[in-house]
Design a protein around this motif. Structure first.
Motif, PDB file in Angstrom:
ATOM      1  N   LEU A 119       0.802  -1.230   0.000  1.00  7.34           N
ATOM      2  CA  LEU A 119       0.000   0.000   0.000  1.00  7.34           C
ATOM      3  C   LEU A 119       0.832   1.277   0.000  1.00  7.34           C
ATOM      4  CD1 LEU A 119      -2.714   1.423   0.048  1.00  7.34           C
ATOM      5  CD2 LEU A 119      -2.753   1.157   2.541  1.00  7.34           C
ATOM      6  N   PRO A 120       1.807   1.457   0.898  1.00 10.06           N
ATOM      7  CA  PRO A 120       2.577   2.714   0.866  1.00 10.06           C
ATOM      8  C   PRO A 120       3.313   2.925  -0.452  1.00 10.06           C
ATOM      9  CG  PRO A 120       3.006   1.499   2.907  1.00 10.06           C
ATOM     10  CD  PRO A 120       2.272   0.573   1.995  1.00 10.06           C
ATOM     11  N   LYS A 161      11.505  11.079  -5.231  1.00  5.21           N
ATOM     12  CA  LYS A 161      11.520  11.325  -3.789  1.00  5.21           C
ATOM     13  C   LYS A 161      10.246  10.819  -3.113  1.00  5.21           C
ATOM     14  CE  LYS A 161      14.682  15.255  -3.419  1.00  5.21           C
ATOM     15  NZ  LYS A 161      14.853  16.652  -2.956  1.00  5.21           N
ATOM     16  N   VAL A 162       9.120  11.044  -3.767  1.00  5.88           N
ATOM     17  CA  VAL A 162       7.850  10.586  -3.204  1.00  5.88           C
ATOM     18  C   VAL A 162       7.804   9.061  -3.196  1.00  5.88           C
ATOM     19  CG1 VAL A 162       5.337  10.693  -3.424  1.00  5.88           C
ATOM     20  CG2 VAL A 162       6.723  12.677  -4.031  1.00  5.88           C
ATOM     21  N   ILE A 167       8.515   3.694  -0.157  1.00  4.34           N
ATOM     22  CA  ILE A 167       9.346   2.501   0.071  1.00  4.34           C
ATOM     23  C   ILE A 167       9.894   2.516   1.492  1.00  4.34           C
ATOM     24  CG2 ILE A 167      11.455   1.320  -0.631  1.00  4.34           C
ATOM     25  CD1 ILE A 167      10.926   2.357  -3.477  1.00  4.34           C
ATOM     26  N   ARG A 168      10.304   3.687   1.939  1.00  7.58           N
ATOM     27  CA  ARG A 168      10.840   3.835   3.306  1.00  7.58           C
ATOM     28  C   ARG A 168       9.806   3.408   4.340  1.00  7.58           C
ATOM     29  NH1 ARG A 168      12.767   9.771   5.599  1.00  7.58           N
ATOM     30  NH2 ARG A 168      13.273   9.169   7.751  1.00  7.58           N
ATOM     31  N   THR A 169       8.577   3.871   4.182  1.00  7.50           N
ATOM     32  CA  THR A 169       7.511   3.495   5.105  1.00  7.50           C
ATOM     33  C   THR A 169       7.255   1.997   5.072  1.00  7.50           C
ATOM     34  OG1 THR A 169       6.454   5.655   4.828  1.00  7.50           O
ATOM     35  CG2 THR A 169       5.087   3.870   5.695  1.00  7.50           C
ATOM     36  N   LEU A 217      15.486   1.683  13.033  1.00  3.15           N
ATOM     37  CA  LEU A 217      16.097   3.012  13.060  1.00  3.15           C
ATOM     38  C   LEU A 217      17.260   3.110  12.082  1.00  3.15           C
ATOM     39  CD1 LEU A 217      16.067   3.640  16.912  1.00  3.15           C
ATOM     40  CD2 LEU A 217      14.747   4.896  15.196  1.00  3.15           C
ATOM     41  N   CYS A 218      18.024   2.045  11.966  1.00  2.00           N
ATOM     42  CA  CYS A 218      19.162   2.019  11.047  1.00  2.00           C
ATOM     43  C   CYS A 218      18.696   2.172   9.598  1.00  2.00           C
ATOM     44  CB  CYS A 218      19.932   0.712  11.236  1.00  2.00           C
ATOM     45  SG  CYS A 218      21.342   0.506  10.137  1.00  2.00           S
ATOM     46  N   VAL A 219      17.686   1.395   9.227  1.00  2.81           N
ATOM     47  CA  VAL A 219      17.175   1.454   7.851  1.00  2.81           C
ATOM     48  C   VAL A 219      16.504   2.788   7.577  1.00  2.81           C
ATOM     49  CG1 VAL A 219      15.497   0.436   6.264  1.00  2.81           C
ATOM     50  CG2 VAL A 219      16.930  -1.049   7.668  1.00  2.81           C
TER      51      VAL A 219
END
Length: 230
Positions: A119-120, A161-162, A167-169, A217-219
């Motif tokens: 989803l994100p 960036k978006v 992907i980060r989430t 936190l590292c990722v």
């Protein structure tokens, strides 16, 4: 980098903190989880999350690109609905349904994480591509670019960036969610947590939770550095 150092140091020194964990769980005979090496569990956890994230990225970004093309826009509601269902459907239920088909271990865990992480990625890719100014796209086509060139040289760079934020989430969520894979035999940092719950050992639970939190936190920090560079 600081979080990575903290993670590696904690994995290394965890067995030496027996005195501290004895205070956390004074009624437990064994307070350091020793069934598997913490480095082994960390490596397996990272591999499972990495495999699931790679599949989710390819599927999510690919699906979002497809439904933003003129020939695929009719499928936009379907893709958005499927991605939403993947995260609203409990991962534990996905594991329970996957085990009869895939057996115990890593495979059902990867399936659950892929569904939970879509989803994100889909949502952010759609937002990034749909928010691009139409005038920019028209200017690119006016310069003689093909549709493929517009996608790779204009749309994706502008939306990057978006997309990375989505992907980060997704990856950060799945680092924590992957711990449930230990309930069906996958080797993850959830092993000490599950063992702690079963045996009533708070020290085991705390060891798994600390390492998972440091990994997340590292990722997350790595993604933040990537976004800053972009």
């Amino acid at each position: 980098m600081a979080w990575l150092v903290a993670l590696l140091v904690m994995v290394q020194v965890m067995p030496e903190l027996e005195g501290f964990f004895q205070q956390v769980a004074p009624d437990s005979r064994a307070v350091i989880y020793r069934r598997d090496d913490f480095f082994t569990l960390l490596g397996s956890h990272v591999a499972i999350v990495g495999a699931a994230s790679l599949i989710a990225i390819v599927a999510g970004v690919g699906a979002a690109i497809m439904v933003t093309r003129p020939w695929g826009r009719d499928f936009l509601p379907l893709v958005a609905q499927l991605a939403s269902m993947g995260q609203t459907f409990p991962p534990v239920a996905v594991l329970a349904l996957s085990v009869p088909l895939l057996g115990f271990g890593t495979e059902p865990t990867v399936v659950a994480l892929v569904l939970y992480g879509l989803l994100p990625i889909v949502r952010n890719t759609l937002v990034g591509l749909q928010d691009i100014d139409v005038a920019v796209l028209e200017a690119a086509r006016g310069m003689g670019m093909s549709d493929r060139q517009v996608l790779w040289q204009v749309e994706l760079p502008l939306a990057f960036k978006v997309i990375v934020a989505g992907i980060r989430t997704s990856v950060t969520i799945n680092i924590a969610t992957a711990a449930i894979g230990s309930t069906i035999g996958a080797k993850t940092l959830g092993d000490p947590i599950i063992a702690g719950i079963v045996n009533g050992n708070t020290a085991y639970i705390l060891q798994g939770a600390i390492l998972i939190a440091l990994l997340a936190l590292c990722v997350d920090s790595a993604f933040e550095r990537l976004v800053r560079r972009l």
